[in-house]
Design a protein around this motif. Sequence first.
Motif, PDB file in Angstrom:
ATOM      1  N   HIS A   1      24.063 -22.235 -17.800  1.00  0.00           N
ATOM      2  CA  HIS A   1      25.131 -21.328 -17.369  1.00  0.00           C
ATOM      3  C   HIS A   1      25.344 -21.427 -15.860  1.00  0.00           C
ATOM      4  CE1 HIS A   1      22.688 -19.351 -20.687  1.00  0.00           C
ATOM      5  NE2 HIS A   1      23.771 -19.795 -21.314  1.00  0.00           N
ATOM      6  N   ALA A   2      24.231 -21.507 -15.117  1.00  0.00           N
ATOM      7  CA  ALA A   2      24.347 -21.626 -13.658  1.00  0.00           C
ATOM      8  C   ALA A   2      24.974 -22.959 -13.259  1.00  0.00           C
ATOM      9  CB  ALA A   2      22.973 -21.478 -13.018  1.00  0.00           C
ATOM     10  N   LEU A   3      24.674 -24.015 -13.991  1.00  0.00           N
ATOM     11  CA  LEU A   3      25.273 -25.314 -13.675  1.00  0.00           C
ATOM     12  C   LEU A   3      26.766 -25.333 -13.968  1.00  0.00           C
ATOM     13  CD1 LEU A   3      22.548 -27.814 -14.957  1.00  0.00           C
ATOM     14  CD2 LEU A   3      22.977 -27.047 -12.624  1.00  0.00           C
ATOM     15  N   ALA A   4      27.180 -24.610 -15.022  1.00  0.00           N
ATOM     16  CA  ALA A   4      28.610 -24.505 -15.305  1.00  0.00           C
ATOM     17  C   ALA A   4      29.331 -23.761 -14.186  1.00  0.00           C
ATOM     18  CB  ALA A   4      28.824 -23.814 -16.650  1.00  0.00           C
ATOM     19  N   ALA A   5      28.715 -22.680 -13.696  1.00  0.00           N
ATOM     20  CA  ALA A   5      29.314 -21.934 -12.590  1.00  0.00           C
ATOM     21  C   ALA A   5      29.311 -22.752 -11.302  1.00  0.00           C
ATOM     22  CB  ALA A   5      28.566 -20.626 -12.395  1.00  0.00           C
ATOM     23  N   ALA A   6      28.230 -23.518 -11.078  1.00  0.00           N
ATOM     24  CA  ALA A   6      28.160 -24.339  -9.873  1.00  0.00           C
ATOM     25  C   ALA A   6      29.208 -25.433  -9.884  1.00  0.00           C
ATOM     26  CB  ALA A   6      26.769 -24.951  -9.744  1.00  0.00           C
ATOM     27  N   ARG A   7      29.559 -25.937 -11.069  1.00  0.00           N
ATOM     28  CA  ARG A   7      30.598 -26.963 -11.160  1.00  0.00           C
ATOM     29  C   ARG A   7      31.950 -26.419 -10.732  1.00  0.00           C
ATOM     30  NH1 ARG A   7      29.649 -28.302 -16.037  1.00  0.00           N
ATOM     31  NH2 ARG A   7      31.226 -27.002 -17.050  1.00  0.00           N
ATOM     32  N   VAL A   8      32.238 -25.160 -11.102  1.00  0.00           N
ATOM     33  CA  VAL A   8      33.502 -24.535 -10.697  1.00  0.00           C
ATOM     34  C   VAL A   8      33.473 -24.168  -9.219  1.00  0.00           C
ATOM     35  CG1 VAL A   8      35.026 -22.558 -11.090  1.00  0.00           C
ATOM     36  CG2 VAL A   8      33.940 -23.702 -13.028  1.00  0.00           C
ATOM     37  N   ASN A   9      32.312 -23.683  -8.775  1.00  0.00           N
ATOM     38  CA  ASN A   9      32.175 -23.241  -7.393  1.00  0.00           C
ATOM     39  C   ASN A   9      32.090 -24.406  -6.412  1.00  0.00           C
ATOM     40  OD1 ASN A   9      30.110 -22.431  -5.050  1.00  0.00           O
ATOM     41  ND2 ASN A   9      31.254 -20.597  -5.636  1.00  0.00           N
ATOM     42  N   GLY A  10      31.637 -25.555  -6.878  1.00  0.00           N
ATOM     43  CA  GLY A  10      31.449 -26.704  -5.989  1.00  0.00           C
ATOM     44  C   GLY A  10      30.134 -26.691  -5.264  1.00  0.00           C
ATOM     45  N   THR A  11      29.178 -25.876  -5.710  1.00  0.00           N
ATOM     46  CA  THR A  11      27.863 -25.799  -5.068  1.00  0.00           C
ATOM     47  C   THR A  11      27.021 -27.003  -5.475  1.00  0.00           C
ATOM     48  OG1 THR A  11      27.952 -23.379  -5.138  1.00  0.00           O
ATOM     49  CG2 THR A  11      25.793 -24.398  -4.794  1.00  0.00           C
TER      50      THR A  11
END
Length: 515
Positions: free
Chosen positions: A408-418
């Motif tokens: 879940h965190a990796l999915a959010a990081a993909r959108v955030n660009g982190t």
Amino acid sequence: MIVRTTTLTHTCDITTRSQYGKKTTCKVIAEVLKSKYANGKLGSRAVGIPNIVLDELRVSISYMKAWHSKERAVLAARGSPEEGYKLLMVYLHLLKQTNPGTVWDVVSRRVGASKNKFKYLFFDLGACIHTAKFMRKVLIIDATTIKAKFLGCLLTASFQDGNFQIMPFGFAVVDSENEQAWTWFFKKLVSIVPDADDLVFVSDRHNSIYASLRKVYPLAKHGACSVHLYRNVKSRYSRQKGLAYLVAKAACAYTVGEFRQKFDEIERRSPLCANYLRGIGISHWSRVYFQGKQYNIMSSNIAESINASMAKALEFPIVSMVETIRMMLMRWFYCRRSKANKHLGPVTHEVEELLLKHLSDSAGLSVSPASADIYQVSNNHGISFTIDLDRKTCTCKVFETLGIPCSHALAAARVNGTPIPRLVEENYKSDLCRNTYSVVVMPVPDAVDHDIPEDMLNPNGVPPETNAGPGRPRKRRIPSNGEEQAIKRRKIRPSRCSRCYGTGHNRATCRNPIP
């Protein structure tokens, strides 16, 4: 005397030459075999020595001569068990000279006017002490029985590094696994790893460990091994099929909801088992209610693996046993240093493999931003999770528990660009892993080449008092509760068809069944 000319043609008659085999005494064979048992090598069993002698010396010997030759070779290569206690302090002195930072201590008690009877030994290599500042603060402790001539117990403390590899940290040789021995071991350990609120110990539920930790490490947290708990439940409630599996699932649950679901099922199946688990203390064996941070370490299997790797060394004399442990650590440090220097990724190899798996799982997740750092991630089943990239948290609890971003965190990081490596805890970084094994474990030199201080010489050192008991010494480990049943099941042979006996067929696959 100088030999100027020689004739290599045999002049002895056939009768004399036929007696050549009698000259192959146990002393001669032991000199040939001595190198096969030196430097921690296991060597050959007595049953295989006649073939070795036949190949190398072209002489046939009996089994008893092979057995006596092996005993002489082992004694010459490893030393006698009694002499080891006299040379122990000399060896430890040389070990500390070549490995700066090494900590060791030998405790003896006075017997008579001059004898010093061995009691305790603690040692920790300087290279192992160097690794402590790079490790996650979870210590796994365990004890295993020494199977040498003089019995005892080896206490071990271990970490797990950022690449999920075993890192032995401290060793102690004591008389038995009791409260006095564990307390002494922890007092030596606390000078290297001080007591702290964020320090966690994982062990089995031995009463002496609990009492000793309360004395020496009152601030540290203590967790019970989930594997031992699983075996205890399996042994106590053997009629309840699948109950131990539910207990293991409840112990490893990440969220309160998942834990309650498993525990309610346990209570429905066996109220007695539920009361037994409450008596132990829910926060003591469950991940979700544990007061400290255990990461992925829920059992003492790391210590069990170390015990298995040192199984043969525990049969050696004490100096040979310590030297075998040092050689094992020297080999481990070299291999891990080479592996870490070859790895070019920002995180360790094992963590990278786990991140790739999480990244694959994150492909089908739906991401909805709530702010610059907070996101809502939903899966195909309609279950939503809240991720805070700034605090590195997720409602699935995997992110903050392991220190590794979940899917879940990796999915959010993909959108955030982190960048993904920024979300990983520092203990899992490759640079830290390289620094962990940067110190070299050095060999121990020969004592005859060095001047040994007078206070290190211990000619009056004597072994501890041990009662080995009658019969052949036991070499195999005694299985714990629940483990013995699994071993028996593995040894059950499949039923054989009387017509196909000896062909490897069982009844299910027999092509010629008896009508």
